[in-house]
Design a protein around this motif. Structure first.
Motif, PDB file in Angstrom:
ATOM      1  N   ARG A 498      11.664  12.848 -25.173  1.00 36.78           N
ATOM      2  CA  ARG A 498      12.185  14.120 -24.668  1.00 36.78           C
ATOM      3  C   ARG A 498      11.890  15.281 -25.601  1.00 36.78           C
ATOM      4  O   ARG A 498      11.709  16.414 -25.154  1.00 36.78           O
ATOM      5  CB  ARG A 498      13.690  13.984 -24.436  1.00 36.78           C
ATOM      6  CG  ARG A 498      14.379  15.231 -23.923  1.00 36.78           C
ATOM      7  CD  ARG A 498      15.851  14.943 -23.682  1.00 36.78           C
ATOM      8  NE  ARG A 498      16.543  16.127 -23.169  1.00 36.78           N
ATOM      9  CZ  ARG A 498      17.070  17.076 -23.944  1.00 36.78           C
ATOM     10  NH1 ARG A 498      16.989  16.964 -25.271  1.00 36.78           N
ATOM     11  NH2 ARG A 498      17.694  18.111 -23.393  1.00 36.78           N
ATOM     12  N   ASN A 499      11.820  15.024 -26.874  1.00 30.22           N
ATOM     13  CA  ASN A 499      11.701  16.083 -27.865  1.00 30.22           C
ATOM     14  C   ASN A 499      10.363  16.104 -28.588  1.00 30.22           C
ATOM     15  O   ASN A 499      10.205  16.843 -29.556  1.00 30.22           O
ATOM     16  CB  ASN A 499      12.818  15.958 -28.907  1.00 30.22           C
ATOM     17  CG  ASN A 499      14.196  16.100 -28.306  1.00 30.22           C
ATOM     18  OD1 ASN A 499      14.882  15.101 -28.112  1.00 30.22           O
ATOM     19  ND2 ASN A 499      14.593  17.322 -27.990  1.00 30.22           N
ATOM     20  N   GLU A 500       9.388  15.298 -28.136  1.00 35.75           N
ATOM     21  CA  GLU A 500       8.143  15.222 -28.889  1.00 35.75           C
ATOM     22  C   GLU A 500       6.967  14.883 -27.981  1.00 35.75           C
ATOM     23  O   GLU A 500       7.114  14.106 -27.017  1.00 35.75           O
ATOM     24  CB  GLU A 500       8.267  14.173 -29.993  1.00 35.75           C
ATOM     25  CG  GLU A 500       7.071  14.135 -30.929  1.00 35.75           C
ATOM     26  CD  GLU A 500       7.302  13.178 -32.091  1.00 35.75           C
ATOM     27  OE1 GLU A 500       7.087  13.588 -33.250  1.00 35.75           O
ATOM     28  OE2 GLU A 500       7.727  12.017 -31.838  1.00 35.75           O
ATOM     29  N   VAL A 501       5.803  15.476 -28.283  1.00 34.01           N
ATOM     30  CA  VAL A 501       4.549  15.143 -27.605  1.00 34.01           C
ATOM     31  C   VAL A 501       3.453  15.024 -28.659  1.00 34.01           C
ATOM     32  O   VAL A 501       3.579  15.525 -29.783  1.00 34.01           O
ATOM     33  CB  VAL A 501       4.143  16.206 -26.559  1.00 34.01           C
ATOM     34  CG1 VAL A 501       5.191  16.348 -25.472  1.00 34.01           C
ATOM     35  CG2 VAL A 501       3.871  17.556 -27.231  1.00 34.01           C
ATOM     36  N   ARG A 502       2.368  14.357 -28.271  1.00 32.57           N
ATOM     37  CA  ARG A 502       1.166  14.312 -29.096  1.00 32.57           C
ATOM     38  C   ARG A 502       0.104  15.187 -28.450  1.00 32.57           C
ATOM     39  O   ARG A 502      -0.070  15.169 -27.222  1.00 32.57           O
ATOM     40  CB  ARG A 502       0.642  12.879 -29.245  1.00 32.57           C
ATOM     41  CG  ARG A 502       1.533  11.966 -30.055  1.00 32.57           C
ATOM     42  CD  ARG A 502       0.954  10.554 -30.106  1.00 32.57           C
ATOM     43  NE  ARG A 502      -0.330  10.530 -30.817  1.00 32.57           N
ATOM     44  CZ  ARG A 502      -1.417   9.880 -30.380  1.00 32.57           C
ATOM     45  NH1 ARG A 502      -1.386   9.226 -29.227  1.00 32.57           N
ATOM     46  NH2 ARG A 502      -2.522   9.895 -31.098  1.00 32.57           N
ATOM     47  N   LEU A 503      -0.607  15.959 -29.278  1.00 29.93           N
ATOM     48  CA  LEU A 503      -1.711  16.804 -28.825  1.00 29.93           C
ATOM     49  C   LEU A 503      -2.985  16.200 -29.391  1.00 29.93           C
ATOM     50  O   LEU A 503      -3.177  16.162 -30.611  1.00 29.93           O
ATOM     51  CB  LEU A 503      -1.521  18.239 -29.310  1.00 29.93           C
ATOM     52  CG  LEU A 503      -0.195  18.907 -28.903  1.00 29.93           C
ATOM     53  CD1 LEU A 503      -0.072  20.290 -29.534  1.00 29.93           C
ATOM     54  CD2 LEU A 503      -0.087  18.995 -27.388  1.00 29.93           C
ATOM     55  N   VAL A 504      -3.861  15.737 -28.506  1.00 28.00           N
ATOM     56  CA  VAL A 504      -5.012  14.938 -28.920  1.00 28.00           C
ATOM     57  C   VAL A 504      -6.310  15.636 -28.541  1.00 28.00           C
ATOM     58  O   VAL A 504      -6.513  16.002 -27.375  1.00 28.00           O
ATOM     59  CB  VAL A 504      -4.961  13.536 -28.287  1.00 28.00           C
ATOM     60  CG1 VAL A 504      -6.117  12.678 -28.811  1.00 28.00           C
ATOM     61  CG2 VAL A 504      -3.630  12.867 -28.565  1.00 28.00           C
ATOM     62  N   ALA A 505      -7.206  15.802 -29.539  1.00 29.96           N
ATOM     63  CA  ALA A 505      -8.524  16.390 -29.298  1.00 29.96           C
ATOM     64  C   ALA A 505      -9.497  15.316 -28.836  1.00 29.96           C
ATOM     65  O   ALA A 505      -9.213  14.112 -28.908  1.00 29.96           O
ATOM     66  CB  ALA A 505      -9.032  17.060 -30.577  1.00 29.96           C
ATOM     67  N   ASN A 506     -10.669  15.749 -28.358  1.00 31.81           N
ATOM     68  CA  ASN A 506     -11.613  14.788 -27.785  1.00 31.81           C
ATOM     69  C   ASN A 506     -12.230  13.843 -28.826  1.00 31.81           C
ATOM     70  O   ASN A 506     -12.802  12.818 -28.461  1.00 31.81           O
ATOM     71  CB  ASN A 506     -12.722  15.516 -27.015  1.00 31.81           C
ATOM     72  CG  ASN A 506     -13.404  16.588 -27.850  1.00 31.81           C
ATOM     73  OD1 ASN A 506     -13.304  16.580 -29.076  1.00 31.81           O
ATOM     74  ND2 ASN A 506     -14.082  17.518 -27.196  1.00 31.81           N
TER      75      ASN A 506
END
Length: 561
Positions: A498-506
């Motif tokens: 709920r409080n966190e995401v991952r941001l992933v590059a190619n």
């Protein structure tokens, strides 16, 4: 509408009315005879065009198809000037003839023949009547520069009759632009007019007094529009690049012909380069602030190879109103300014304190940017605060954008004061605290953004806060702020909880974005500044009901691979 806003609008209407009246007074009776004069016998020089050229576009034009402004016009054997054009932007691109640069990539005889036919069609249909898009000052200026720069393609194997028609029309356009230059809309259009006139003064036969006069006028505009820190008064990062495309060849043409270079030309060029590097992310793209759209890598490289300045990018552009935080491979650029004048704000966004963040060659947080080719409604939508990476209070932009067709889409009201304090870099870390008053008049609140990056550039801390003047917490009530983080379309969002995401590059590089105070929500978005056009995107939002959550903290941490 508040009284102060009414007074401001009254002043703006008066100022615009005076500008239009001055234009009419300067031009007098509009007719071909009004600006008739001597036809030059020849051209002295063809200035270089540094803009990248595309052989595919040249082939299409030779085949009778014009790929301009994101649209394709198939002439089917007709003159493009005899057809209904797809859009106003397409018409401006067609009439400015900047597409001539592509023709230098085509087979010479075929390109020259097609170009002469098109220019002859333009002279017959538009060259004798001063009206419409073709005679807007910014379009005339670009056309003069294009005709001069690409005259070798145009005049190759040309007969004497066409040669005379071409030079006669060119001289006519120069005389007309000279008459209206001072009453042209302020900002980039007026400066570009002065660049075109300075270029024409040395590329065409002229008396020394005429060359000096054009030089003085150019100096005056450069002094007015290029700020001491190298930014342009419009605060649009892209404008510096566009101006260098013309200023660099102009400088070289003065030098090659042995003329005295305008006094302000070289110092201004030397200031623009560091400002351009300031706005450049490590991946090579320019930041998307205040009307900037995408920048292709070959565009930027074509001017940066002439950069004789050196050193790391500045930490701030105090006159233009931006700050740069850089540590390790991480870069954050923050808008900490406001329009320099209402007349210069037609492309400015209501994005004070918005930011962009990149790591290495990847952009993670971006502003939505300005569409290069889109209708006016979409263009104005891209200027709203909600289209920038910043907090929005009660779905209201932090500045008002005029809907008046008479004034143009200028910004008035909103942010009047911005306060910025940088952290001391004692341990190699970097950061700032900035506050603006864009919501004070309507909601009685100030907005503060606090950013911190550790020395390695692997940890980022942000704080979003709304407060009363003096620092008091907001009263309870219905005020709701939303901090928006627009994610570059090349980055994937993977929820963790709920409080966190991952941001992933190619390439697998990833950052964790978290906020313990409120939920991290993922929503649909629109990215306006993609080379392919307006496209769908994603954004992260942090909702703040100010009665209970007047401030939040968010964190980013780069993951080890």
């Amino acid at each position: 509408m508040r009284l102060s806003d009414r007074q401001r609008l009254a002043y703006l209407y008066g100022h615009e009315t005076w500008r239009r009246f001055s234009r009419r007074l300067a031009v007098g009776r509009v007719s071909a005879m009004r600006f008739a004069g001597r036809t030059p016998e020849r051209l002295v020089v063809a200035p270089t065009d540094l803009r990248p050229a595309d052989p595919f576009t040249a082939e299409e034009i030779i085949a009778g198809r014009f790929p301009l402004a994101g649209r394709m016009l198939d002439c089917e054997g007709e003159s493009p000037f005899a057809l209904e054009l797809p859009s106003e932007e397409f018409a401006a691109r067609l009439h400015c003839f900047a597409w001539l640069r592509h023709m230098r990539m085509a087979e010479k005889d075929a390109a020259s023949f097609v170009v002469r036919r098109i220019i002859d069609d333009w002279i017959q249909t538009h060259g004798r009547v001063i009206a419409g898009i073709a005679w807007r000052p910014e379009v005339i200026a670009q056309r003069i520069i294009a005709w001069l720069s690409h005259s070798p393609v145009v005049l190759r194997e040309a007969d004497y009759s066409f040669y005379r028609r071409f030079l006669k029309s060119l001289a006519f356009q120069v005389r007309y632009l000279r008459h209206i230059a001072d009453t042209t809309r302020d900002g980039e259009p007026r400066l570009r007019a002065r660049i075109a006139l300075a270029m024409a003064s040395i590329a065409m036969p002229n008396a020394a007094s005429a060359i000096r006069r054009a030089s003085r006028h150019l100096d005056r505009e450069l002094d007015r529009q290029i700020l001491p820190d190298g930014g342009h008064v419009s605060r649009n990062p892209r404008v510096g690049l566009d101006l260098l495309f013309d200023l660099l060849p102009l400088r070289q043409t003065y030098v090659n012909l042995g003329h005295d270079v305008p006094q302000r030309l070289i110092p201004c060029i030397d200031r623009i380069f560091p400002a351009l590097r300031f706005f450049r992310h490590q991946g090579g793209e320019l930041a998307l602030f205040n009307g900037a759209t995408y920048t292709l890598a070959n565009e930027l490289l074509s001017v940066l190879r002439y950069d004789e300045t050196s050193g790391a990018p500045f930490r701030g552009l105090p006159q233009t109103g931006y700050e740069r935080i850089e540590a390790g491979e991480t870069t954050i650029i923050v808008d900490t300014g406001k329009p320099h004048a209402v007349a210069l704000s037609t492309t400015a966004t209501a994005g004070c304190l918005s930011l962009e963040m990149s790591s290495g060659r990847h952009r993670y947080f971006v502003n939505s940017g300005c569409p290069r080719f889109a209708g006016e409604a979409i263009r104005q939508l891209s200027r709203a605060t909600a289209a920038q990476t910043v907090a929005v209070l009660n779905d209201t932009s932090s500045a008002r954008i005029s809907a008046s067709g008479y004034l143009g889409p200028v910004i008035f009201g909103g942010v009047s004061k911005v306060e910025v304090a940088r952290y001391e870099k004692t341990d190699g870390a970097d950061g700032l605290v900035a506050t603006h008053d864009g919501y004070l008049a309507n909601f009685g609140l100030l907005y503060e953004r606090d950013l911190y990056v550790n020395a390695a550039g692997t940890d980022i801390r942000g704080r979003e806060r709304f407060m009363k003047p003096g620092g008091g917490a907001p009263d309870g009530g219905g005020n709701v702020a939303v901090a928006r983080f627009h994610i570059h379309p090349a980055i994937r969002i993977l929820p963790v909880d709920r409080n966190e995401v991952r941001l992933v590059a190619n390439d697998g590089e990833s950052w964790r974005f978290s906020c313990l105070d409120v939920a991290v929500a993922e929503e649909e978005d629109v990215f306006f500044a993609d080379p392919s056009g307006v496209r769908a995107g994603r954004q992260l939002t942090l909702a703040m009901p100010l009665g209970t959550v007047p401030e939040i903290q968010w964190f980013m941490r780069r993951e080890r691979r």
